[in-house]
Enzyme design. Structure first.
Site, PDB file in Angstrom:
ATOM      1  N   GLY A  60      47.262  37.879  81.064  1.00 37.05           N
ATOM      2  CA  GLY A  60      46.053  38.615  80.708  1.00 37.05           C
ATOM      3  C   GLY A  60      45.580  38.207  79.330  1.00 37.05           C
ATOM      4  O   GLY A  60      46.297  37.535  78.586  1.00 37.05           O
ATOM      5  N   GLN A  65      41.351  38.454  71.398  1.00 34.15           N
ATOM      6  CA  GLN A  65      42.151  37.221  71.396  1.00 34.15           C
ATOM      7  C   GLN A  65      41.278  35.967  71.484  1.00 34.15           C
ATOM      8  O   GLN A  65      41.784  34.857  71.317  1.00 34.15           O
ATOM      9  CB  GLN A  65      43.161  37.242  72.538  1.00 34.15           C
ATOM     10  N   CYS A 111      53.199  36.823  74.188  1.00 37.53           N
ATOM     11  CA  CYS A 111      51.784  37.053  73.897  1.00 37.53           C
ATOM     12  C   CYS A 111      51.124  35.722  73.555  1.00 37.53           C
ATOM     13  O   CYS A 111      51.688  34.930  72.796  1.00 37.53           O
ATOM     14  CB  CYS A 111      51.659  38.030  72.722  1.00 37.53           C
TER      15      CYS A 111
END
Length: 199
Positions: A60, A65, A111
């Site tokens: 995701g 980001q 991440c």
């Protein structure tokens, strides 16, 4: 263009992924406004986020980001049972389940904004987020297992939180050290994937 790509990925452009230390990842994102729903700009951003997530091999991706201050995230991933989940949500609110009924599962988590390391982290194995789709229609998304983890992780981003913030001091320090060692290799793999699919 690469074969078998989702239409969003085909349409989208790859954007630079922000990294830990950048200010936009630390602040609560602005809500998507009524005026933004149903616009070509919002649709383009979502396509770009799907393309960026695909190239980075992510589960995701949140708007901050890709350096956009909006409460929005996308996902494209398989859950623990091999079921693929693809979608987006704007202005998501995570249902807080009563602590007594919540089952926590400790699993490895990483991440895209912390390229490289994965650390073990406890999260609820069930999650429900409520928000809207790109056209402003109400949306309820429910996830279990790894998909639930993804929904919680991405919602955290929109509140200015990284998974690192949920780790102990030592694990956080270890993750940042590993990122220093692994980052260049991760970015090179992303660039190679982008080139392979013509992005």
């Amino acid at each position: 263009m690469g074969e078998g790509l989702r239409p969003e990925v085909e349409r989208g452009s790859v954007r630079r992924i922000t990294e830990v230390g950048e200010e936009i990842l630390r602040r609560r994102c602005a809500p998507v406004t009524d005026a933004q729903f149903g616009t070509a700009d919002l649709a383009r951003l979502i396509d770009d986020m799907f393309a960026t997530n695909h190239v980075a091999h992510g589960a995701g991706l949140a708007a901050n980001q890709v350096d956009v201050d909006l409460r929005l995230f996308v996902w494209d991933m398989e859950d623990d049972w091999g079921v693929r989940h693809v979608g987006h949500i704007a202005n998501p609110v995570l249902d807080e389940e009563p602590l007594a009924g919540r089952r926590l599962v400790e699993e490895s988590e990483g991440c895209l904004s912390v390229p490289g390391p994965f650390k073990s982290l406890a999260r609820a194995d069930h999650a429900v987020v409520r928000g809207r789709d790109k056209d402003g229609r109400e949306l309820v998304v429910e996830g279990r297992g790894y998909f639930a983890r993804c929904l919680q992780h991405e919602t955290d981003h929109l509140h200015g939180r990284l998974y690192l913030d949920r780790l102990g001091k030592r694990e956080r320090r270890d993750a940042l050290r590993e990122m220093t060692e692994l980052r260049d290799g991760v970015l090179a793999r992303r660039a190679a994937t982008a080139e392979r699919i013509g992005k």
